[in-house]
Design an enzyme around this catalytic site. Structure first.
Site, PDB file in Angstrom:
ATOM      1  N   GLY A  69      66.765 -41.996  -3.550  1.00 35.18           N
ATOM      2  CA  GLY A  69      67.940 -42.178  -4.384  1.00 35.18           C
ATOM      3  C   GLY A  69      67.582 -42.724  -5.749  1.00 35.18           C
ATOM      4  O   GLY A  69      68.180 -42.346  -6.769  1.00 35.18           O
ATOM      5  N   CYS A 320      68.390 -68.086  -4.332  1.00 35.15           N
ATOM      6  CA  CYS A 320      67.627 -68.951  -3.433  1.00 35.15           C
ATOM      7  C   CYS A 320      66.862 -68.153  -2.377  1.00 35.15           C
ATOM      8  O   CYS A 320      66.035 -68.709  -1.667  1.00 35.15           O
ATOM      9  CB  CYS A 320      68.566 -69.915  -2.715  1.00 35.15           C
ATOM     10  SG  CYS A 320      69.632 -70.870  -3.775  1.00 35.15           S
TER      11      CYS A 320
END
Length: 460
Positions: A69, A320
């Site tokens: 893709g 994070c």
């Protein structure tokens, strides 16, 4: 082990497996050759192209197969921009496009072109009028995803396509997340997709270019796939991709209803059972299988590891959870909380019992992570509040700056301020988001010796 990350890669559909194995036996020869084995391979390739084109809503001779893709996006953007270089070198795209679109835009800019990012609202959708205002006389191409990869929000593609048509600008639609659920409505000009998103094998992408769109393939010319995807076709994977796309489409209507109900349940129960949580994305105009939420005072990486330990595979857009210091560009563009972000994307066939168990486990996991980080359970008023406070969170990663802010906000009187010193890029997004969730005033950002100073005024 429940797998809840279909937005990254859906499990291989049984039809894809069957078609792949059959094509390995029947479709190994060169489809460009005229002998028997080559003719047999060509018949398989033509049938796959017709099936894929029918699902996309285009002519078979408008569609080519690529190696992924991402390759389809890069090829489509480069070819359309080059084909319309006499018009200009300006590119328009939304601020929440897939990274493949953003990388192509950056390469285009480095080569001397320019691009405009159209902002989105807190739901993650563009305003068609705002998109239209980004179109210029020298705009060569516009890009808009059909639905967002991270939060599931559907974009107003039909409306934007009509505005692009009025301006004479072709629109490229990244349909990777939505194509398995149905065709993309509207008068788009180019469309890309990726087979592993709907349960086909990895390594197959689709690129559709409508007749009449000026398109100049870049790089060395090839004889295959209309010169737009050089190299030998991975015929077994292509056959499996087309077969599985047809199969998932046949199942899509019923499965969408079932999964939407499960996702609605996740959206409701998470907000009820987990305190200080923000469920993001449009609650109505969204993909049926995907939901994203962010939890205050939570380290996203630890949260994902703990959920994995309890048997749940989910993903996240929180900074994070990666080596990157910046949060997801999608969450950043939406202006929503990024810390403790969890994306749940249910593959077809997900059991209701697995979703129920996830909702039972999640509150305890979030509470454990918060306790480990020393997050406040409540913010008691101080008997002798300080006039103002400065919190030094320099050198500390998210969600620590927000946790430290929450700990001390009750220590200043109403109307006074808390200044948070932080050099983590996520603080620029998460502190304003915390203020909105906690009904405090975000005054703004000021330069500091290191990092930035984020000023918050207590309102209650």
């Amino acid at each position: 082990m429940p797998y809840f990350d279909a937005a990254s890669a859906a499990p291989l559909h049984p039809v894809a497996r069957q078609a792949l194995l059959a094509a390995l036996d029947e479709g190994w020869a060169d489809p460009a050759r005229l002998y028997r084995e080559g003719r047999r391979a060509r018949l398989l390739l033509d049938a796959a192209r017709e099936a894929a084109a029918d699902a996309v809503g285009c002519r078979p001779d408008e569609l080519v197969f690529t190696s992924s893709g991402t390759t389809a996006v890069h090829t489509g953007m480069a070819g359309a921009l080059s084909g319309r270089r006499r018009v200009g070198s300006h590119l328009a795209l939304s601020a929440v496009e897939h990274s493949s679109v953003l990388h192509s835009a950056a390469a285009h800019e480095a080569a001397g072109g320019s691009f405009t990012e159209v902002p989105v609202g807190r739901s993650g959708a563009v305003d068609p009028a705002a998109y239209a205002s980004a179109l210029r006389p020298d705009t060569a191409l516009a890009c808009l995803q059909s639905a967002n990869h991270e939060v599931g929000t559907e974009q107003p593609v039909a409306e934007v396509a009509a505005l692009c048509a009025e301006a004479g600008v072709p629109l490229l639609v990244d349909a990777a997340q939505s194509l398995g659920w149905g065709p993309v409505a509207g008068g788009w000009s180019l469309l890309t997709a990726s087979a592993h998103k709907w349960g086909g094998p990895a390594g197959v992408g689709l690129l559709a270019v409508r007749k009449g769109v000026r398109f100049a393939p870049q790089g060395p010319a090839g004889e295959r796939e209309s010169g737009r995807a050089p190299g030998f076709e991975n015929l077994p994977a292509i056959v499996a991709a087309a077969a599985s796309l047809r199969a998932v489409r046949d199942e899509a209507a019923a499965e969408a209803v079932r999964l939407r109900a499960l996702v609605d349940r996740v959206r409701t129960v998470v907000a009820e059972r987990v305190g200080d949580v923000e469920v993001v994305g449009d609650p109505e105009r969204r993909l049926p299988h995907l939901v994203t939420f962010s939890c205050l005072y939570v380290d996203g990486e630890t949260l994902l590891h703990e959920l994995d330990r309890h048997g749940f595979s989910v993903s996240s857009g929180s900074s994070c959870t990666s080596s990157m210091l910046e949060p997801s560009h999608v969450l950043k563009a939406m202006g929503v909380l990024s810390e403790g972000n969890v994306r749940v994307s249910l593959p077809p066939g997900t059991a209701e019992a697995d979703v129920d168990r996830f909702l039972e486990v999640l509150p305890g996991v979030v509470a454990e992570v918060r306790e480990r980080l020393g997050a406040p359970v409540s913010v008691p008023p101080s008997p002798s509040p300080a006039a103002s406070l400065v919190v030094d969170a320099l050198g500390r990663r998210c969600p620590i700056p927000v946790i430290e802010l929450a700990k001390v906000i009750g220590e200043v009187p109403v109307g006074a301020t808390v200044t948070v010193l932080a050099d983590d890029e996520a603080a620029r997004l998460d502190i304003p988001a915390w203020c909105e969730m906690r009904e405090q005033e975000y005054v703004g950002e000021e330069p500091a010796d290191r990092g930035s100073a984020y000023v918050v005024r207590r309102l209650s």
